[in-house]
Design an enzyme around this catalytic site. Structure first.
Site, PDB file in Angstrom:
ATOM      1  N   GLY A  28       0.841  -1.203   0.000  1.00 28.32           N
ATOM      2  CA  GLY A  28       0.000   0.000   0.000  1.00 28.32           C
ATOM      3  C   GLY A  28       0.866   1.237   0.000  1.00 28.32           C
ATOM      4  O   GLY A  28       2.035   1.190   0.371  1.00 28.32           O
ATOM      5  N   GLY A  30       0.528   5.821   0.262  1.00 27.42           N
ATOM      6  CA  GLY A  30      -0.292   7.029   0.370  1.00 27.42           C
ATOM      7  C   GLY A  30       0.638   8.207   0.514  1.00 27.42           C
ATOM      8  O   GLY A  30       1.860   8.049   0.393  1.00 27.42           O
ATOM      9  N   PHE A  32       1.503   9.593   3.099  1.00 24.20           N
ATOM     10  CA  PHE A  32       2.345   9.406   4.286  1.00 24.20           C
ATOM     11  C   PHE A  32       3.627   8.624   3.998  1.00 24.20           C
ATOM     12  O   PHE A  32       4.629   8.725   4.683  1.00 24.20           O
ATOM     13  CB  PHE A  32       1.537   8.651   5.357  1.00 24.20           C
ATOM     14  CG  PHE A  32       1.082   7.282   4.889  1.00 24.20           C
ATOM     15  CD1 PHE A  32       1.929   6.178   4.993  1.00 24.20           C
ATOM     16  CD2 PHE A  32      -0.176   7.104   4.315  1.00 24.20           C
ATOM     17  CE1 PHE A  32       1.532   4.924   4.549  1.00 24.20           C
ATOM     18  CE2 PHE A  32      -0.575   5.855   3.864  1.00 24.20           C
ATOM     19  CZ  PHE A  32       0.280   4.763   3.978  1.00 24.20           C
ATOM     20  N   GLY A  33       3.607   7.748   2.988  1.00 23.84           N
ATOM     21  CA  GLY A  33       4.704   6.820   2.716  1.00 23.84           C
ATOM     22  C   GLY A  33       4.165   5.505   2.196  1.00 23.84           C
ATOM     23  O   GLY A  33       3.267   5.511   1.348  1.00 23.84           O
ATOM     24  N   VAL A  35       3.167   1.046   2.900  1.00 26.79           N
ATOM     25  CA  VAL A  35       2.958  -0.080   3.801  1.00 26.79           C
ATOM     26  C   VAL A  35       3.632  -1.293   3.155  1.00 26.79           C
ATOM     27  O   VAL A  35       3.410  -1.571   1.973  1.00 26.79           O
ATOM     28  CB  VAL A  35       1.455  -0.371   4.035  1.00 26.79           C
ATOM     29  CG1 VAL A  35       1.278  -1.566   4.977  1.00 26.79           C
ATOM     30  CG2 VAL A  35       0.737   0.852   4.598  1.00 26.79           C
ATOM     31  N   LYS A  50       4.028   0.064   8.418  1.00 27.00           N
ATOM     32  CA  LYS A  50       3.738   1.362   7.806  1.00 27.00           C
ATOM     33  C   LYS A  50       5.001   2.212   7.937  1.00 27.00           C
ATOM     34  O   LYS A  50       5.491   2.436   9.043  1.00 27.00           O
ATOM     35  CB  LYS A  50       2.548   2.003   8.526  1.00 27.00           C
ATOM     36  CG  LYS A  50       2.121   3.335   7.954  1.00 27.00           C
ATOM     37  CD  LYS A  50       0.813   3.797   8.590  1.00 27.00           C
ATOM     38  CE  LYS A  50       0.507   5.232   8.236  1.00 27.00           C
ATOM     39  NZ  LYS A  50      -0.745   5.720   8.802  1.00 27.00           N
ATOM     40  N   ASP A 144     -12.513   8.765  10.250  1.00 33.23           N
ATOM     41  CA  ASP A 144     -12.223   8.407   8.863  1.00 33.23           C
ATOM     42  C   ASP A 144     -12.743   7.003   8.533  1.00 33.23           C
ATOM     43  O   ASP A 144     -12.043   6.212   7.890  1.00 33.23           O
ATOM     44  CB  ASP A 144     -10.699   8.487   8.645  1.00 33.23           C
ATOM     45  CG  ASP A 144     -10.320   8.659   7.172  1.00 33.23           C
ATOM     46  OD1 ASP A 144     -11.193   9.034   6.362  1.00 33.23           O
ATOM     47  OD2 ASP A 144      -9.143   8.404   6.833  1.00 33.23           O
TER      48      ASP A 144
HETATM   49  C1  PIT Z   1      -2.263  -2.665   5.382  1.00 31.03           C
HETATM   50  C2  PIT Z   1      -2.146  -4.008   5.693  1.00 31.03           C
HETATM   51  C3  PIT Z   1      -2.189  -4.375   7.024  1.00 31.03           C
HETATM   52  C4  PIT Z   1      -2.333  -3.465   8.030  1.00 31.03           C
HETATM   53  C5  PIT Z   1      -2.437  -2.144   7.714  1.00 31.03           C
HETATM   54  C6  PIT Z   1      -2.413  -1.723   6.387  1.00 31.03           C
HETATM   55  C7  PIT Z   1      -2.588  -1.228   8.810  1.00 31.03           C
HETATM   56  C8  PIT Z   1      -2.630   0.057   8.663  1.00 31.03           C
HETATM   57  C9  PIT Z   1      -2.769   0.986   9.752  1.00 31.03           C
HETATM   58  C10 PIT Z   1      -2.421   2.305   9.534  1.00 31.03           C
HETATM   59  C11 PIT Z   1      -2.521   3.227  10.535  1.00 31.03           C
HETATM   60  C12 PIT Z   1      -2.993   2.865  11.795  1.00 31.03           C
HETATM   61  C13 PIT Z   1      -3.380   1.561  12.024  1.00 31.03           C
HETATM   62  C14 PIT Z   1      -3.253   0.637  11.006  1.00 31.03           C
HETATM   63  O1  PIT Z   1      -3.099   3.826  12.764  1.00 31.03           O
HETATM   64  O2  PIT Z   1      -2.073  -5.680   7.326  1.00 31.03           O
HETATM   65  O3  PIT Z   1      -2.255  -2.299   4.083  1.00 31.03           O
HETATM   66  O4  PIT Z   1      -2.195   4.520  10.348  1.00 31.03           O
END
Ligand code: PIT
Length: 307
Positions: A28, A30, A32-33, A35, A50, A144
């Site tokens: 992923g 965005g 922000f950077g 994942v 992340k 959100d």
């Molecule tokens: C993914 C896959 C995964 C977990 C996440 C994203 C989690 C993201 C996330 C981002 C945040 C946060 C909590 C969880 O506060 O397995 O694509 O900013």
């Protein structure tokens, strides 16, 4: 983005004080950077990391405080994402989470999810209600709620298990400031649109809106124009109450007062009035979009859309 892209590569090892994480895949990205799906070297466990750019780090302290609160008790039980640790690596800040499969938006794009039936949506609703109840008891507003932030734990099981992610915009419910634009367009609760004081109940609105979208396979309200969104709310749910209109900081963006035979009454601005007052052109109601006159009309939508 360039800095993150130029320096992070597959197979790279990110190191915290206790654990080494090898980057397997980027899953992923965005503003922000990124994942990344990573493997813990010592246990082979897979996790999601992340990876944030420096510029986003100041905004992250609130998120971390929310994450530590939701992880006080077993977050599994409340359908909230499990947070493992935060560490700094080179010029990045990394947040480590349990690995989840895909978000609801991605799921809807797969064949499996092309249309969702009520008996598929119901368990998602139930699990998200548990998550929101937990957030309410912790005094947290997520701000959100949308399909991108609801992730499936795995798609093999018959009943979809979901978890709420992304606390990047979350705040203590006691410190919400009215008048601010929060929540994505469409998902925005009327109290936010009108600039009224609000509570964590805005997440419940966001959830209801999301569930309606899953059922309809399209947005319940138009999302390309805030005037049309307000017009749709008025059509489906009626006018906001007199008090709401009187005290809303943004009421006059959408409504005006007019004298009629009963005295002073409120009405929605016409598209022309809205465009002039706000210096933003109101869009046309899309011709394909049916007008509903109550939410109960959604019961007949399956006939209308022939699904
Ligand atoms: C993914 C896959 C995964 C977990 C996440 C994203 C989690 C993201 C996330 C981002 C945040 C946060 C909590 C969880 O506060 O397995 O694509 O900013």
């Amino acid at each position: 983005m360039a800095a993150v892209e130029s320096q992070l590569i597959l197979g790279q090892v990110l190191q915290s004080s206790s654990t080494q994480y090898t980057i397997i895949e980027f899953i992923g990205e965005g503003a922000f950077g990124k994942v990344a799906k990573c493997q813990v070297n010592s246990t082979s466990e897979l996790v999601a990391v992340k990876i944030l750019k420096d510029t986003f780090v100041q905004d992250m302290e609130e998120e971390l405080s929310m994450l530590s609160k939701i992880n006080l008790l077993d977050p599994d039980q409340f359908n909230l994402v499990k947070f493992h640790e935060r560490f700094e690596y080179s010029s990045y800040t990394c947040l480590v989470f349990e690995l989840l499969e895909m978000n609801l938006l991605q799921f809807l794009k797969t064949k499996l999810g092309s249309s969702m039936y009520v008996n598929q949506i119901r368990p998602i609703a139930k699990q998200m209600l548990v998550a929101l109840q937990r957030l309410q008891s912790l005094g947290i507003t997520h701000n959100d709620i949308k399909p991108d932030n609801v992730m499936l734990v795995n798609t093999e099981e018959d009943t979809l298990q979901v978890k709420l992610i992304d606390f990047g915009l979350a705040h203590p419910s006691s410190s919400t400031t009215h008048g601010k634009w929060l929540q994505p367009m469409g998902y925005r609760a009327p109290e936010v649109c009108l600039g009224l004081p609000f509570t964590e109940a805005i997440d419940m609105w966001g959830l209801g809106y999301m569930l309606a979208n899953l059922y309809l396979n399209t947005n319940l309200f138009p999302v390309s124009c805030e005037y049309l969104m307000m017009k749709a709310m008025v059509e489906y749910l009626g006018m906001p109450s007199e008090d709401q209109l009187l005290f809303g900081m943004h009421t006059k963006r959408f409504f005006c007062q007019e004298a009629d035979e009963f005295g002073l009454g409120w009405r929605l601005l016409t598209p022309e009035e809205y465009s002039e007052i706000n210096r933003v052109k109101a869009k046309e109601w899309p011709p394909w979009r049916p007008h509903f006159f109550s939410l109960d009309d959604l019961l007949y939508v399956s006939i209308l859309y022939n699904i």
